[in-house]
Design a protein around this motif. Sequence first.
Motif, mmCIF file in Angstrom:
data_model
loop_
_atom_site.group_PDB
_atom_site.id
_atom_site.type_symbol
_atom_site.label_atom_id
_atom_site.label_comp_id
_atom_site.label_asym_id
_atom_site.label_seq_id
_atom_site.Cartn_x
_atom_site.Cartn_y
_atom_site.Cartn_z
ATOM 1 N N ILE A 103 0.838 -1.201 0.000
ATOM 2 C CA ILE A 103 0.000 0.000 0.000
ATOM 3 C C ILE A 103 0.868 1.244 0.000
ATOM 4 C CG2 ILE A 103 -1.693 1.315 1.322
ATOM 5 C CD1 ILE A 103 -2.859 -1.115 -0.064
ATOM 6 N N VAL A 104 1.975 1.212 0.738
ATOM 7 C CA VAL A 104 2.899 2.348 0.726
ATOM 8 C C VAL A 104 3.456 2.557 -0.682
ATOM 9 C CG1 VAL A 104 5.063 3.268 1.645
ATOM 10 C CG2 VAL A 104 3.480 2.052 3.154
ATOM 11 N N GLN A 105 3.871 1.472 -1.328
ATOM 12 C CA GLN A 105 4.368 1.571 -2.699
ATOM 13 C C GLN A 105 3.323 2.182 -3.626
ATOM 14 O OE1 GLN A 105 6.008 -2.724 -2.911
ATOM 15 N NE2 GLN A 105 7.178 -1.587 -4.434
ATOM 16 N N GLN A 106 2.087 1.734 -3.506
ATOM 17 C CA GLN A 106 1.033 2.240 -4.380
ATOM 18 C C GLN A 106 0.781 3.730 -4.153
ATOM 19 O OE1 GLN A 106 -2.541 -0.320 -4.557
ATOM 20 N NE2 GLN A 106 -1.230 -1.976 -3.815
ATOM 21 N N GLN A 107 0.849 4.166 -2.898
ATOM 22 C CA GLN A 107 0.687 5.589 -2.606
ATOM 23 C C GLN A 107 1.778 6.412 -3.295
ATOM 24 O OE1 GLN A 107 -0.422 6.669 1.694
ATOM 25 N NE2 GLN A 107 0.379 4.584 1.915
ATOM 26 N N ILE A 108 3.024 5.943 -3.188
ATOM 27 C CA ILE A 108 4.158 6.669 -3.768
ATOM 28 C C ILE A 108 4.012 6.776 -5.272
ATOM 29 C CG2 ILE A 108 6.648 6.612 -4.170
ATOM 30 C CD1 ILE A 108 6.869 5.186 -1.404
ATOM 31 N N VAL A 109 3.748 5.650 -5.925
ATOM 32 C CA VAL A 109 3.655 5.643 -7.385
ATOM 33 C C VAL A 109 2.472 6.475 -7.866
ATOM 34 C CG1 VAL A 109 3.285 4.164 -9.404
ATOM 35 C CG2 VAL A 109 4.845 3.430 -7.590
ATOM 36 N N ALA A 110 1.340 6.385 -7.144
ATOM 37 C CA ALA A 110 0.150 7.155 -7.544
ATOM 38 C C ALA A 110 0.448 8.644 -7.558
ATOM 39 C CB ALA A 110 -1.006 6.853 -6.593
ATOM 40 N N VAL A 111 1.175 9.112 -6.549
ATOM 41 C CA VAL A 111 1.487 10.540 -6.459
ATOM 42 C C VAL A 111 2.577 10.931 -7.458
ATOM 43 C CG1 VAL A 111 2.444 12.336 -4.965
ATOM 44 C CG2 VAL A 111 0.743 10.737 -4.066
ATOM 45 N N MET A 112 3.656 10.155 -7.518
ATOM 46 C CA MET A 112 4.797 10.519 -8.367
ATOM 47 C C MET A 112 4.437 10.504 -9.849
ATOM 48 S SD MET A 112 7.223 11.346 -6.308
ATOM 49 C CE MET A 112 8.520 11.535 -7.538
ATOM 50 N N ASP A 113 3.614 9.558 -10.266
ATOM 51 C CA ASP A 113 3.285 9.452 -11.692
ATOM 52 C C ASP A 113 2.243 10.470 -12.139
ATOM 53 O OD1 ASP A 113 5.081 7.432 -11.953
ATOM 54 O OD2 ASP A 113 3.623 5.814 -12.163
ATOM 55 N N ASP A 114 1.483 11.018 -11.211
ATOM 56 C CA ASP A 114 0.433 11.968 -11.581
ATOM 57 C C ASP A 114 0.823 13.407 -11.236
ATOM 58 O OD1 ASP A 114 -2.107 13.040 -12.297
ATOM 59 O OD2 ASP A 114 -2.772 12.868 -10.220
ATOM 60 N N ILE A 115 1.057 13.680 -9.981
ATOM 61 C CA ILE A 115 1.323 15.055 -9.536
ATOM 62 C C ILE A 115 2.784 15.437 -9.748
ATOM 63 C CG2 ILE A 115 1.153 16.627 -7.563
ATOM 64 C CD1 ILE A 115 -1.125 14.853 -6.518
ATOM 65 N N LYS A 116 3.665 14.442 -9.764
ATOM 66 C CA LYS A 116 5.094 14.634 -10.062
ATOM 67 C C LYS A 116 5.774 15.626 -9.113
ATOM 68 C CE LYS A 116 4.190 13.679 -14.954
ATOM 69 N NZ LYS A 116 4.340 12.228 -14.766
ATOM 70 N N PRO A 117 5.824 15.301 -7.833
ATOM 71 C CA PRO A 117 6.518 16.170 -6.874
ATOM 72 C C PRO A 117 7.965 16.446 -7.270
ATOM 73 C CG PRO A 117 5.219 14.540 -5.716
ATOM 74 C CD PRO A 117 5.184 14.153 -7.159
ATOM 75 N N ALA A 118 8.430 17.633 -6.924
ATOM 76 C CA ALA A 118 9.791 18.055 -7.260
ATOM 77 C C ALA A 118 10.802 17.668 -6.191
ATOM 78 C CB ALA A 118 9.817 19.569 -7.477
ATOM 79 N N ALA A 119 10.341 17.105 -5.077
ATOM 80 C CA ALA A 119 11.235 16.645 -4.026
ATOM 81 C C ALA A 119 10.474 15.654 -3.155
ATOM 82 C CB ALA A 119 11.762 17.805 -3.181
ATOM 83 N N ILE A 120 11.240 14.811 -2.454
ATOM 84 C CA ILE A 120 10.666 13.804 -1.564
ATOM 85 C C ILE A 120 11.316 13.937 -0.191
ATOM 86 C CG2 ILE A 120 10.472 11.321 -1.085
ATOM 87 C CD1 ILE A 120 10.561 10.848 -4.119
#
Length: 286
Positions: free
Chosen positions: A71-88
């Motif tokens: 579930i953690v992995q899915q949260q990360i990928v969902a956000v990174m692939d759509d909203i594309k944060p500039a930092a983590i």
Amino acid sequence: MTPEDTTYIRRTHTYRSVLTIAGSDSGGGAGIQADLKTFSALGCFGTSAITAITVQNTRGVTGIHSVPPGIVQQQIVAVMDDIKPAAIKIGMVHTAELALAIAFSIMPYTVPVIFDPVMVATSGDRLIEKQTVNAMERSLFPHATLVTPNLDETEWLTGLKVSNLEDMKVAATRLLQKGCRAVLVKGGHLKGETLHDYFLDNTGREEVFTSTNINTLNTHGTGCTLASAIAAFMARGADLVQAIAAARSYVHAALDEGKDVQTGLGIGPLNHFYNPHKLIKYDLEC
């Protein structure tokens, strides 16, 4: 309404977003809650992937429930692939399995990663399992742009006793040998009128950051806030050392502005919104 519907205003701007991968603090002073407050206060759009749910308030932590790694992995990928944060920003990683899952998930993305290796809460409660430490070092340290341990965490990671600035320098070198690209050893737990944080990267660049000690009990979430502020300033375009300096100034002022406030009966939080920024709009690159 769909993104393709041309009857609506054309979108020409975006926000700089930041992703926090961390645990939830039910007391609101640290973890995901502090991270999102920091991102917002500094003009960035905050997103999150929750790694654990903690039962805590200003007096301590009484329970931890880990979120399944998948579930953690899915949260990360969902956000990174759509909203594309500039930092983590990475915070609490409760289990070895979570450390590996997070490392695998962030590997494809080339954005700054600020890792605050949260091991012990401000109250003194231990927040991670022992076997997690080795997994963090192997899997997350090599992916981090910066690792930001406090003195307790530095001692745990290095096995060294850290009592002064010279000890911090030795410990930072030891941490780089564990695969870090850069480390900021935070000296806030040392006593004295002047506090030091020590920065060292794998090119040999070093910086000593100093600040005056603020007499306050309200320090809950300070480490989370600093790491999140560094990530936010990097998302806004600062280089690493510039971001550290700006983040330290922000945290220092947030501590000062919140020093006389009582929130709960224990160790209270910073004043994250002492001088909030509006969400900063940037031209959308086509």
